[in-house]
Design an enzyme around this catalytic site. Structure first.
Site, PDB file in Angstrom:
ATOM      1  N   SER A 148      -5.332  23.562 -23.846  1.00 38.40           N
ATOM      2  CA  SER A 148      -5.621  24.742 -22.692  1.00 38.40           C
ATOM      3  C   SER A 148      -4.250  25.313 -22.861  1.00 38.40           C
ATOM      4  O   SER A 148      -3.190  25.381 -23.253  1.00 38.40           O
ATOM      5  CB  SER A 148      -5.301  22.918 -21.363  1.00 38.40           C
ATOM      6  OG  SER A 148      -4.396  22.817 -21.571  1.00 38.40           O
TER       7      SER A 148
ATOM      8  N   VAL B  31      -1.650  25.920 -21.158  1.00 38.57           N
ATOM      9  CA  VAL B  31      -0.214  25.745 -20.101  1.00 38.57           C
ATOM     10  C   VAL B  31       0.213  25.141 -21.452  1.00 38.57           C
ATOM     11  O   VAL B  31       1.589  25.281 -21.834  1.00 38.57           O
ATOM     12  CB  VAL B  31      -0.051  24.957 -19.663  1.00 38.57           C
ATOM     13  CG1 VAL B  31       1.321  24.740 -18.806  1.00 38.57           C
ATOM     14  CG2 VAL B  31      -0.304  26.471 -18.341  1.00 38.57           C
ATOM     15  N   CYS B  32      -0.306  23.784 -21.739  1.00 37.46           N
ATOM     16  CA  CYS B  32      -0.219  23.095 -22.885  1.00 37.46           C
ATOM     17  C   CYS B  32       0.738  23.862 -24.371  1.00 37.46           C
ATOM     18  O   CYS B  32       1.099  23.679 -24.756  1.00 37.46           O
ATOM     19  CB  CYS B  32      -0.816  21.454 -23.473  1.00 37.46           C
ATOM     20  SG  CYS B  32      -1.390  21.268 -21.838  1.00 37.46           S
ATOM     21  N   SER B  33       0.137  24.608 -24.519  1.00 37.16           N
ATOM     22  CA  SER B  33       0.195  25.593 -25.941  1.00 37.16           C
ATOM     23  C   SER B  33       1.921  27.072 -26.038  1.00 37.16           C
ATOM     24  O   SER B  33       2.110  26.770 -26.459  1.00 37.16           O
ATOM     25  CB  SER B  33      -1.460  26.591 -26.388  1.00 37.16           C
ATOM     26  OG  SER B  33      -2.090  25.390 -26.006  1.00 37.16           O
TER      27      SER B  33
ATOM     28  N   MET C  18       4.324  23.584 -26.321  1.00 34.15           N
ATOM     29  CA  MET C  18       3.719  22.989 -26.774  1.00 34.15           C
ATOM     30  C   MET C  18       4.848  23.499 -28.688  1.00 34.15           C
ATOM     31  O   MET C  18       5.480  23.273 -29.102  1.00 34.15           O
ATOM     32  CB  MET C  18       3.294  22.644 -27.313  1.00 34.15           C
ATOM     33  CG  MET C  18       2.496  21.326 -26.993  1.00 34.15           C
ATOM     34  SD  MET C  18       3.567  19.853 -26.921  1.00 34.15           S
ATOM     35  CE  MET C  18       3.428  19.378 -25.416  1.00 34.15           C
TER      36      MET C  18
END
Lengths: 169, 151
Positions: B41, B43-45, B48
């Site tokens: 997804s 935002v997570c990317s 991270m």
């Protein structure tokens, strides 16, 4: 929350009047397509609103994700040693789709830089430290991706395209 | 959600299809747990990707970063490969969300976007629950690590 640390100083690369009511700081990456988009928008502001704001660029190269981001940042700094930071900054964004190490040297040539000095400066550890210091200051200031903008020292969380509405008339 | 001063519950989770990580084996180091809703997804990317850039700074504080979501080990493997992530993503997959529950950050089938900084003795020194759609950055983590260092 999310306050610019450290504040803008004489160490920074700036455009526009020092005493402008609005001071915009961008943390950017030369290989980031969103930063390129922002570059064209800010260029337009600089034309349109010239002296109504001050613009500051700090490095935030995502070196793991973008192979040439660090080299590009170092090249801009090396050009800065010959007082051509902004010319190199603009040239890299203009040619971003073709970015590689060869391009950076070609741009230095096009800008008519002293190439011997340029290639020495690109390798100069103190420039690497400077770029890393910018990155670290970004992290401390709450940068969470590129580009991230600060307006008068506070992180701007909205759509940065709305920033000109804050410019004084 | 667990808070500063709480003991960090121990766990063993898969980091890859072949290898697992046990929190208590990391005693002596500071540990950053980054719970996040899902691989891939957007935002997570970004989050991270940012942490991936931060590894050398975390190292300066003797800190190890672990990402945790309910995705399976093979999913993590593919995600880490594409994003070139150089830290472990743990699978809170079976029983689903068990560790996220222990830390009080499991909701609606996924891990919340939550950060914990655990000191070398296994005590939580800082925790933060981020709005799920918001990348919390790393400023809070760095501040927590600095506080640990100065104490």
């Amino acid at each position: 929350m999310a306050t610019l640390t450290p504040a803008v100083s004489s160490q920074d690369h700036t455009l526009g009047p020092k005493d402008a009511a609005i001071e915009i700081v961008e943390y950017g990456d030369f290989q980031c397509p969103f930063c390129r988009e922002a570059y064209y928008i800010i260029k337009q502001w600089l034309d349109e609103y010239e002296n109504r704001f001050r613009f500051v660029f700090r490095h935030f190269p995502l070196t793991e994700a973008h192979e040439y981001a660090l080299d590009a940042a170092l090249s801009a700094e090396a050009a800065g040693r010959q007082n051509r930071f902004w010319d190199m900054h603009d040239a890299i964004y203009d040619d971003q789709p073709a970015l590689n190490d060869g391009l950076l040297v070609r741009l230095a040539k096009t800008l008519d830089l002293d190439l011997h000095k340029f290639s020495e400066d690109v390798e100069d550890k103190s420039l690497l430290i400077r770029v890393n210091d910018d990155f670290e200051s970004g992290v401390r200031s709450g940068v969470n991706g590129t580009p991230t903008f600060f307006v008068n020292g506070k992180r701007y969380n909205g759509d940065y395209k709305d920033i000109p509405s804050m410019f004084p008339r | 959600m667990l808070q500063k001063g709480d003991k960090a519950p121990d766990f063993t989770l898969s980091a890859t299809p072949e290898r697992s990580v046990t929190l208590s084996n990391l005693r002596g180091k500071n540990v950053i747990l980054a719970f996040y809703p899902a691989d891939w997804s957007p935002v997570c990317s970004d989050q991270m990707t940012l942490y991936n850039e931060m590894l050398k700074y975390f190292e300066k504080y003797n800190a190890e970063l672990l990402g945790i979501s309910v995705d399976g080990a093979w999913c993590h493997k593919a995600f880490a490969k594409v994003r070139q992530l150089n830290f472990d993503l743990l699978s809170d997959f079976e029983p689903k969300g068990e560790v996220s529950r222990l830390y009080g950050v499991y909701d609606n089938g996924i891990s919340q976007r939550a950060l914990f900084v655990i000191d070398a003795n296994g005590i939580i020194q800082w925790s933060y629950l981020s709005p799920i759609g918001e990348n919390p950055g790393a400023d809070g983590i760095i501040k927590a690590l600095e506080d640990i260092k100065s104490n």
